[in-house]
Design a protein around this motif. Structure first.
Motif: not given
Length: 564
Positions: A302-326
């Motif tokens: 599951f994580f391999y697929t999510a990582g492969y198909g999600t832009p900027n999976f390894d960061r907050m900024v520019g990651n479309p599935i990541c909550k932007q938290i201060p």
């Protein structure tokens, strides 16, 4: 008669002979097979400025595990009439050079989904094509091809475990027996500089190492042995349920500890899956995904697929599935956490185990990640991810990033108020404190009633235990009761902002929220100072050496903050 080919088998991950389709293809119809591993200084060169032994990117435990895996691979190849060819340098320059020097007809290597590998391999494929060399790069590091799963889902990565499982079905079985004979490389290597033997840590420049190394030894041989040992107990396999298990069991871990062998490809995930199914067939009933052993392999997918198909999976900024938290960008808090100086023994013991062994139980990983982020310190999850990425022997780009996104409640998981108490969570598994005493010997003589809260011990007890809090062992960085309350308020404000804007807020909105939260906190502190009251919401507050009304001793608070 058809001319036999010359093949270059480029090992990266997939450090095994069993279930290795790239290796089988390299051997098919070959006159010579050149098994190559490139020792890249970018990953392996010692960095004296690093916070612990290792290179800038990789801790010494993972380097050691890799070298052991290469030694085992070389031994296996020699048993098949070949040998491993080790070359120092960058793969981008080394591999194309070898294709020419050895007149290679076909280049074979296992497909890799990590962004760095995707960019590197695209360059290699292009250069190979220009040289007229065929390339064969099959998917065998995972059960499924992430690209196929994403295609089945309409071009988007499935973002829930359940939707992923509905898509995939049964994985393909592992290949049959590994090759008994492998055509060796030509005797004349055309003046290519080959490292004669697998180097030691000392050969790579690691000297004066006084560290306690990981007890987990690398290599395919050890992987297969551990697999058989783990699956020998049918009852244990059939009843396995994660997250159950004791995170403080360190002499005999409560899990298979097969993750580093999967990470390096010393063990095929398809073989692991098939063997688990064999055990299930023997049992009358068995646990089911997501908590079962089979379920753990599917989480990996599951994580391999999510990582492969999600832009900027390894960061907050520019990651479309990541909550932007201060989050806080506080290197002092980060280094205290990384270096086991938080003053919370359960957290510090786990971080010492990470540094010394390069491994810890998944629940210990959950606890320390929660503590750094939404539980107590509110430090940026990418900072903690980087520490794990460097030190874990099983560090895996997709899984590491996926878990930090999850544990920081940035993606996949939204119940940010459910946290792991740095006091009670370890205690319920190990009330005597054996785990803490082993990894924090400074506390070895602390009575068990104080082992998880040594600051609460009377000074006479501290003296008798030869551990004065604030001198021999640090006071807590934060009062957990206070810090967690502030973290929950900050998380609630960030979630409210997402709801207000109907999606991901702009960076300017996140920055404005950060300033507003800091101003509110500072105003509250100033008000308390003016009225001579003890500040109740500062995250920097330390706990004294004796119990008082501000010590986090409330049973209600412990129950609230203890993750069940």
């Amino acid at each position: 008669m058809e001319k036999k080919k010359r093949s270059l088998m480029w090992f990266r991950k997939g450090l095994r002979l069993h279930d290795n389709p790239a290796l089988l293809q390299a051997c098919e119809g070959a006159r010579n097979v050149y098994p190559v591993f490139v020792l890249d200084p970018w990953f392996l060169a010692p960095d004296p400025s690093a916070p612990s032994p290792g290179s800038r990117l990789v801790g010494v435990n993972r380097i050691r595990f890799l070298l052991e895996s290469l030694q085992d691979l070389d031994t296996s190849l020699r048993n098949c009439g070949s040998r491993l060819l080790l070359i120092h340098g960058s793969p981008i320059s080394i591999i194309p050079h070898l294709l020419t020097k050895w007149q290679i007809d076909e280049l074979c290597f296992e497909h890799d989904t990590e962004p760095y590998a995707q960019e590197r391999d695209a360059q290699i494929k292009k250069l190979a094509g220009m040289a007229g060399v065929d390339v064969y790069s099959p998917v065998s590091h995972t059960l499924y091809n992430p690209a196929d799963v994403i295609a089945k889902n309409g071009g988007k990565a499935p973002l829930t475990y359940q939707s992923f499982c509905r898509l995939v079905g049964k994985p393909p079985p592992p290949l049959n027996e590994p090759p008994a004979k492998i055509p060796g490389p030509a005797a004349d290597l055309n003046n290519v500089d080959i490292t004669a033997v697998v180097p030691s840590l000392e050969d790579l420049g690691y000297t004066d190492l006084n560290e306690e190394f990981t007890p987990h030894r690398g290599g395919e041989t050890e992987a297969l042995k551990r697999l058989e040992d783990s699956l020998a107990d049918t009852k244990w396999v059939c009843e396995f349920e994660k997250p159950k298990g004791n995170p403080t069991a360190f002499i005999k871990p409560a899990t298979t500890v097969l993750s580093p062998y999967l990470k390096f490809g010393c063990l095929s995930s398809r073989l692991f899956y098939a063997r688990v199914q064999d055990v299930y067939a023997k049992g009358k009933k068995y646990s089911k995904p997501p908590v079962s052993l089979e379920g753990q392999l599917l989480w990996r997918e599951f994580f391999y697929t999510a990582g492969y198909g999600t832009p900027n999976f390894d960061r907050m900024v520019g990651n479309p599935i990541c909550k932007q938290i201060p989050w806080k960008d506080d290197d002092k808090l980060l280094s205290a956490w990384r270096d086991a100086r938080t003053g919370h023994p359960w957290i510090d013991a786990a971080m010492v185990q990470l540094r010394k062994w390069g491994w810890m139980h998944h629940l210990a990983r959950h606890a320390v990640a929660c503590y750094l982020t939404r539980g107590d310190l509110f430090v940026y999850w990418e900072k903690g991810r980087d520490v794990f990425d460097r030190l874990l022997i099983d560090s895996d780009w997709a899984i590491n990033n996926g878990n930090w996104l999850w544990l920081s409640a940035s993606a996949f998981f939204s119940q940010y108020h459910r946290i792991y108490s740095p006091i009670t969570f370890g205690k319920k598994y190990d009330p005597e404190g054996h785990y803490v005493r082993h990894f924090l010997p400074v506390l070895k003589d602390m009575p068990k009633q104080y082992i998880y809260e040594p600051w609460s011990a009377p000074i006479e007890v501290q003296k008798k235990a030869k551990c004065i809090i604030g001198v021999d062992y640090p006071r807590p960085l934060v009062d957990h009761t206070v810090a967690n309350k502030e973290c929950r308020e900050r998380m609630g404000a960030a979630y409210a902002l997402h709801k207000e804007v109907g999606g991901l807020p702009q960076q300017e909105q996140v920055d404005a929220l950060h300033r507003r939260l800091d101003e509110t906190l500072n105003n509250h502190i100033a008000t308390n100072e003016t009225t001579k009251k003890v500040p109740k919401t500062t995250m920097r507050k330390t706990v004294g050496t004796t119990k008082g009304k501000d010590t986090p001793s409330s049973k209600r608070q412990r129950k609230l903050t203890d993750y069940k």
